[in-house]
Design a protein around this motif. Sequence first.
Motif, short mmCIF file in Angstrom:
data_model
loop_
_atom_site.label_atom_id
_atom_site.label_comp_id
_atom_site.label_asym_id
_atom_site.label_seq_id
_atom_site.Cartn_x
_atom_site.Cartn_y
_atom_site.Cartn_z
N PRO A 1 -102.17 12.46 24.18
CA PRO A 1 -101.56 11.26 24.79
C PRO A 1 -102.54 10.10 24.93
O PRO A 1 -103.74 10.30 25.12
N VAL A 2 -101.97 8.92 24.83
CA VAL A 2 -102.73 7.67 24.90
C VAL A 2 -102.04 6.75 25.91
O VAL A 2 -100.81 6.75 25.99
N ALA A 3 -102.80 5.98 26.65
CA ALA A 3 -102.19 4.90 27.44
C ALA A 3 -102.41 3.60 26.69
O ALA A 3 -103.55 3.25 26.37
N TYR B 1 -98.24 6.67 27.43
CA TYR B 1 -97.73 5.68 28.38
C TYR B 1 -97.88 4.26 27.85
O TYR B 1 -98.84 3.97 27.12
N LEU B 2 -96.94 3.40 28.26
CA LEU B 2 -97.06 1.96 28.04
C LEU B 2 -97.23 1.29 29.40
O LEU B 2 -96.42 1.49 30.31
N LEU C 1 -88.57 -4.34 26.91
CA LEU C 1 -89.80 -3.92 26.22
C LEU C 1 -90.08 -2.44 26.46
O LEU C 1 -90.85 -1.82 25.72
N PHE C 2 -89.47 -1.88 27.50
CA PHE C 2 -89.68 -0.46 27.85
C PHE C 2 -88.55 0.43 27.34
O PHE C 2 -88.50 1.60 27.71
N ALA D 1 -94.61 3.11 31.91
CA ALA D 1 -93.54 4.00 31.48
C ALA D 1 -94.09 5.08 30.54
O ALA D 1 -95.01 4.82 29.77
N ARG D 2 -93.45 6.25 30.62
CA ARG D 2 -93.88 7.43 29.86
C ARG D 2 -92.99 7.62 28.64
O ARG D 2 -91.77 7.48 28.72
N LYS D 3 -93.61 7.97 27.53
CA LYS D 3 -92.82 8.33 26.34
C LYS D 3 -92.36 9.77 26.50
O LYS D 3 -93.20 10.68 26.65
N PRO D 4 -91.02 10.01 26.53
CA PRO D 4 -90.56 11.39 26.74
C PRO D 4 -90.81 12.29 25.54
O PRO D 4 -91.01 11.81 24.44
#
Length: 275
Positions: free
Chosen positions: A153-155, A187-188, A228-229, A272-275
């Motif tokens: 994972p990356v932010a 995450y974004l 955007l999310f 926000a988290r990428k599911p």
Amino acid sequence: MSEAQDLPPGVDPTVPSAGRLYDYYLGGTEYLEVDRLAGDKIFATVPELGDIVWSNRGFLQRASKQLAAEVGIRQFIDIGAGLPTRNNTHEAVQSVAPDASTVYVDNDPMILAHARSLLEGVDNTEFITGDLRDPDSVLGNPELRSLINFDEPVALMMAAVVHFVSDEADPWGLMKQYMNALTPGSYLCLSHITSDNVPPEGVAAFLSVYNNASENLYFRRRQDVERLFDGLELLPPYDGAEPGVTFTGFWGAEDPEAADSDGSRWGLCGVARKP
Ligand SMILES: C[S@@+](CC[C@H](N)C(=O)[O-])C[C@H]1O[C@@H](n2cnc3c(N)ncnc32)[C@H](O)[C@@H]1O
């Protein structure tokens, strides 16, 4: 203030730049006379300008630190990074996770030149030149790839930068492209200037400066920032809040009422988290 005769290649001392203007608002030293004059025009109409930018910095620091400390993210890509002088992403995350990696990306040649020397000798941190509107080239950059493992994972930090992307360049599609390249659990973190409920003469003052700057500025309404999310799971911005987009001062605030301010209300943000 920097002297015009010592400029790195690619810097135009006759046109204010988004990166140098921001440094001026923050009280930095890497701006030119043209930026000071343009910045003062906005300060004259928007006296809370310093509060706007420091409130945004506060969001960026609290969000990156929380993702490192509470979620365990160890990789950060910070696009539209600005000048990493004080309390930047790598410092916020390395204060809780010394092994965390940060890659900064910016398209301003002045920022790049100064950032590289500031970051010399700092472990697990790179600064690369790149344009947000070209995700393939940013994410394919070999220096970025030497620090970021795309299987983990990356932010993705996009603080106060997407408002330099026009509707024609499709910021919503660009966010999708970036997040599609990252693994679930990434995450974004994004903040964006808004024209909702702020004095119209202030908006006009910003636009008159950025219409003649290196980047144009695009104010957006809340619903367009929320889009955007799309496809991501927004976090609650503070304890007891519903998940969603909020003003920059509120996000991660221990006491949201105390964190509210006129400056903070110029910036919307979310994580926000990428599911
Ligand atoms: C307002 S500053 C924000 C700095 C930092 N992210 C923060 O929130 O404190 C915006 C930065 O984005 C950079 N920028 C603007 N458009 C860009 C683009 N298309 N690609 C990469 N960087 C960009 C500018 O050079 C500037 O340094």
